[in-house]
Design a protein around this motif. Structure first.
Motif, short mmCIF file in Angstrom:
data_model
loop_
_atom_site.label_atom_id
_atom_site.label_comp_id
_atom_site.label_asym_id
_atom_site.label_seq_id
_atom_site.Cartn_x
_atom_site.Cartn_y
_atom_site.Cartn_z
N LYS A 112 20.06 -4.17 13.78
CA LYS A 112 19.58 -3.47 14.92
C LYS A 112 18.15 -3.34 14.82
N MET A 113 17.61 -3.14 13.50
CA MET A 113 16.34 -2.93 13.21
C MET A 113 15.53 -4.34 13.39
N ALA A 114 15.94 -5.26 12.66
CA ALA A 114 15.44 -6.45 12.83
C ALA A 114 15.60 -7.26 14.15
N ASN A 115 16.25 -6.97 14.95
CA ASN A 115 16.30 -7.30 16.70
C ASN A 115 14.97 -6.92 17.19
N VAL A 116 14.40 -5.52 16.83
CA VAL A 116 13.51 -5.13 17.48
C VAL A 116 12.11 -5.60 16.66
N ILE A 117 12.27 -5.20 15.57
CA ILE A 117 10.66 -5.50 14.70
C ILE A 117 10.44 -7.05 14.68
N TYR A 118 11.36 -7.70 14.49
CA TYR A 118 11.20 -9.47 14.71
C TYR A 118 11.52 -9.96 15.77
N LEU A 171 20.70 0.56 -1.07
CA LEU A 171 20.84 -0.73 -0.11
C LEU A 171 20.18 -0.24 1.21
N VAL A 172 20.26 0.96 1.75
CA VAL A 172 19.83 1.63 3.32
C VAL A 172 18.57 1.88 3.11
N PHE A 173 18.10 2.64 2.20
CA PHE A 173 16.61 3.29 2.17
C PHE A 173 15.65 1.97 2.45
N PRO A 174 15.55 0.90 2.19
CA PRO A 174 14.51 0.28 2.26
C PRO A 174 14.22 -0.19 3.75
N CYS A 175 15.39 -0.14 4.43
CA CYS A 175 15.35 -0.18 6.03
C CYS A 175 14.83 0.89 6.78
N ILE A 176 15.26 2.27 5.96
CA ILE A 176 14.78 3.46 6.58
C ILE A 176 12.95 3.45 6.22
N ALA A 177 12.80 2.98 5.15
CA ALA A 177 11.24 3.19 4.85
C ALA A 177 10.65 1.95 5.91
#
Length: 226
Positions: A112-118, A171-177
């Motif tokens: 879901k993050m990638a769908n917006v950022i990229y 695994l999840v922190f890099p996405c939160i960062a």
């Protein structure tokens, strides 16, 4: 042991960063590493393709063993070096179950993050639609509120699966960062911001902090209204 390991990586890539954090947590410093450039297309070089035929990073080897999926590499490192460094899979059933749950929910978060950022990168200009981007942003907002709620329920100073740092955090922190790098409001997501601040100071995270972020501390504001 680490001398038998090789990692090819991008700076600022959440999948690559996961493996680097795991290596730090398991006290596996000193591995062979090669920083590649996405802009120069170095991930499509024969050197990478020989390890990962998908032409993606990370590309990770331990001796003759190849692992190119970040989740697989991190699980492998925890299993093979269980008694070394930080224990990343809790022993207790409840905390272990929550760790696994949050780990794999991280796949949805990443998507879901990638769908917006990229969005602009993934879709050519003629295939972009404001309605689609709006839908992706709403889906990301819903996802972020879930994680905000998880941390709220666990209480101040907690990690993603309790009061012990675990593989879920690796695994999840890099996405939160990443979402904060792209302008997520700490005011709108105070628990996520607190967690981000906590993990930023962890030695494994500081040691593996993306080089390009150190060089350019100011990120983007793409998510400021999410």
């Amino acid at each position: 042991m680490a001398k038998d390991m090789t990692l090819m990586w991008f700076s600022g890539s959440p999948p690559c960063w996961r493996v680097m954090i795991a290596l730090e947590e398991k006290n596996l410093q000193g591995y062979n590493q090669k920083l590649l450039s996405f802009e120069k297309g170095e991930h499509k070089s024969q050197e990478v393709l020989d390890i990962n035929p998908r032409g993606q990073l990370p590309a990770f080897k331990h001796g003759n063993i190849i692992l190119n999926e970040s989740y697989a590499a991190c699980l492998y490192l925890e299993e093979q070096f269980k008694s070394q460094g930080t224990r990343l899979i809790p022993v207790g059933a409840a905390e272990q179950a929550l760790t696994y749950q949050r780990m794999f929910e991280g796949v949805t978060f990443t998507e879901k993050m990638a769908n917006v950022i990229y969005y602009e990168w993934k879709f050519p200009e003629g295939e972009r639609h404001d309605s689609a981007l709006k839908r992706h942003r709403e889906a990301l907002t819903t996802e972020l509120k879930l994680w905000e709620g998880y941390l709220e329920k666990l209480g101040a100073g907690s990690y993603l699966a309790g009061y012990n740092f675990s593989l879920a955090d690796v695994l999840v922190f890099p996405c939160i960062a990443y979402v904060f790098r792209f302008g997520l409001s700490a005011k709108n997501y105070p628990r996520l911001a607190e967690y981000y601040g906590l993990l930023k100071e962890r030695p494994s995270v500081k040691a593996s902090w993306p080089k390009n972020w150190l060089e350019s501390p100011q990120g983007q504001d793409k998510l400021k209204d999410v």
